[in-house]
Scaffold this motif. Sequence first.
Motif, PDB file in Angstrom:
ATOM      1  N   HIS A   1      27.646 -10.053  23.856  1.00 42.51           N
ATOM      2  CA  HIS A   1      29.038 -10.091  23.391  1.00 42.51           C
ATOM      3  C   HIS A   1      29.859 -11.213  24.027  1.00 42.51           C
ATOM      4  CE1 HIS A   1      28.359  -6.347  21.320  1.00 42.51           C
ATOM      5  NE2 HIS A   1      28.049  -5.725  22.463  1.00 42.51           N
ATOM      6  N   GLN A   2      29.219 -12.178  24.658  1.00 44.64           N
ATOM      7  CA  GLN A   2      29.971 -13.281  25.257  1.00 44.64           C
ATOM      8  C   GLN A   2      29.712 -14.586  24.508  1.00 44.64           C
ATOM      9  OE1 GLN A   2      29.737 -13.709  29.482  1.00 44.64           O
ATOM     10  NE2 GLN A   2      30.398 -11.609  29.860  1.00 44.64           N
TER      11      GLN A   2
ATOM     12  N   VAL B   1      33.488  -7.183  15.792  1.00 44.02           N
ATOM     13  CA  VAL B   1      33.655  -8.121  14.680  1.00 44.02           C
ATOM     14  C   VAL B   1      32.365  -8.106  13.869  1.00 44.02           C
ATOM     15  CG1 VAL B   1      34.060 -10.523  14.025  1.00 44.02           C
ATOM     16  CG2 VAL B   1      35.236  -9.567  16.001  1.00 44.02           C
ATOM     17  N   ALA B   2      32.484  -7.893  12.566  1.00 42.46           N
ATOM     18  CA  ALA B   2      31.306  -7.877  11.691  1.00 42.46           C
ATOM     19  C   ALA B   2      30.574  -9.210  11.793  1.00 42.46           C
ATOM     20  CB  ALA B   2      31.725  -7.603  10.252  1.00 42.46           C
ATOM     21  N   GLU B   3      29.269  -9.162  11.690  1.00 37.48           N
ATOM     22  CA  GLU B   3      28.435 -10.365  11.843  1.00 37.48           C
ATOM     23  C   GLU B   3      28.866 -11.485  10.896  1.00 37.48           C
ATOM     24  OE1 GLU B   3      25.822 -12.658  13.770  1.00 37.48           O
ATOM     25  OE2 GLU B   3      26.152 -10.563  14.292  1.00 37.48           O
ATOM     26  N   ASP B   4      29.201 -11.126   9.653  1.00 39.73           N
ATOM     27  CA  ASP B   4      29.599 -12.152   8.678  1.00 39.73           C
ATOM     28  C   ASP B   4      30.992 -12.720   8.967  1.00 39.73           C
ATOM     29  OD1 ASP B   4      30.848  -9.740   7.935  1.00 39.73           O
ATOM     30  OD2 ASP B   4      30.926 -10.330   5.816  1.00 39.73           O
TER      31      ASP B   4
ATOM     32  N   PHE C   1      35.861 -16.002  13.112  1.00 39.05           N
ATOM     33  CA  PHE C   1      36.633 -15.476  14.248  1.00 39.05           C
ATOM     34  C   PHE C   1      36.554 -16.423  15.437  1.00 39.05           C
ATOM     35  CE2 PHE C   1      37.529 -12.805  17.899  1.00 39.05           C
ATOM     36  CZ  PHE C   1      38.587 -12.018  17.451  1.00 39.05           C
ATOM     37  N   LEU C   2      35.334 -16.885  15.737  1.00 42.07           N
ATOM     38  CA  LEU C   2      35.133 -17.798  16.864  1.00 42.07           C
ATOM     39  C   LEU C   2      35.823 -19.141  16.644  1.00 42.07           C
ATOM     40  CD1 LEU C   2      31.365 -17.151  17.650  1.00 42.07           C
ATOM     41  CD2 LEU C   2      33.319 -16.464  19.052  1.00 42.07           C
TER      42      LEU C   2
ATOM     43  N   GLN D   1      36.814  -1.078  16.234  1.00 46.24           N
ATOM     44  CA  GLN D   1      37.998  -1.738  16.778  1.00 46.24           C
ATOM     45  C   GLN D   1      37.595  -3.098  17.349  1.00 46.24           C
ATOM     46  OE1 GLN D   1      40.879  -0.445  16.352  1.00 46.24           O
ATOM     47  NE2 GLN D   1      42.190  -1.716  17.609  1.00 46.24           N
ATOM     48  N   VAL D   2      38.277  -4.160  16.942  1.00 43.11           N
ATOM     49  CA  VAL D   2      37.990  -5.498  17.462  1.00 43.11           C
ATOM     50  C   VAL D   2      38.518  -5.599  18.887  1.00 43.11           C
ATOM     51  CG1 VAL D   2      38.460  -7.956  17.215  1.00 43.11           C
ATOM     52  CG2 VAL D   2      38.024  -6.567  15.185  1.00 43.11           C
ATOM     53  N   GLN D   3      37.653  -6.019  19.777  1.00 45.74           N
ATOM     54  CA  GLN D   3      38.038  -6.224  21.167  1.00 45.74           C
ATOM     55  C   GLN D   3      37.756  -7.681  21.526  1.00 45.74           C
ATOM     56  OE1 GLN D   3      36.097  -3.479  23.795  1.00 45.74           O
ATOM     57  NE2 GLN D   3      36.569  -1.711  22.503  1.00 45.74           N
ATOM     58  N   MET D   4      38.752  -8.320  22.099  1.00 51.24           N
ATOM     59  CA  MET D   4      38.593  -9.709  22.512  1.00 51.24           C
ATOM     60  C   MET D   4      39.273  -9.886  23.858  1.00 51.24           C
ATOM     61  SD  MET D   4      39.925 -13.026  20.498  1.00 51.24           S
ATOM     62  CE  MET D   4      40.444 -14.475  21.331  1.00 51.24           C
TER      63      MET D   4
END
Length: 165
Positions: A64-65, A101-104, A109-110, A17-20
């Motif tokens: 994760h930051q 979020v997958a590394e690739d 995403f960023l 699950q994507v968490q932001m």
Amino acid sequence: MAEETAAENTAAQAAPQVQMRVLGQFIRDLSFENVMAQKGVSGDVQPEIAVQVNLDAKKRATEHQYEVAVKLNLKSKAKGLEDVLFLCEIDYCGLFHIEGVAEDQLHPFLMIECPRMLFPFLRRIVSDITRDGGYPPVNLDNIDFVALYRNELLRRQAEAQKANA
């Protein structure tokens, strides 16, 4: 049918699950040069505004930051003239906690989702600054961060091809 639902549930559980979370946001640097006011010129002018956008992202020491910066450069000239009305440069940053979020997929995403979260706040700041500078508030159009990201990828590929040629 029950087998399909079970397979879908298993697939959903397997995908992280994507968490932001936005941990904070701030103005790193801000400059507003009111050229027209310094010249002592007043009156009705119709501004034409050129906007340049740059994005930057970097990992922070905490797991994760990430820090994401949206840098805007606005240059306003009087319509039909070469007189500069104002120059505005702002470097607006957000601190994000991102997991799942997958590394690739992390870089896109960023460079897409995080600026999208920051943009409404940046738009308000630019509007306030230009209004407080004595001009009609500049309400920036939405920025298509996906298109911006794709254009930057294409530009980098073209540069790499030139370097290899």
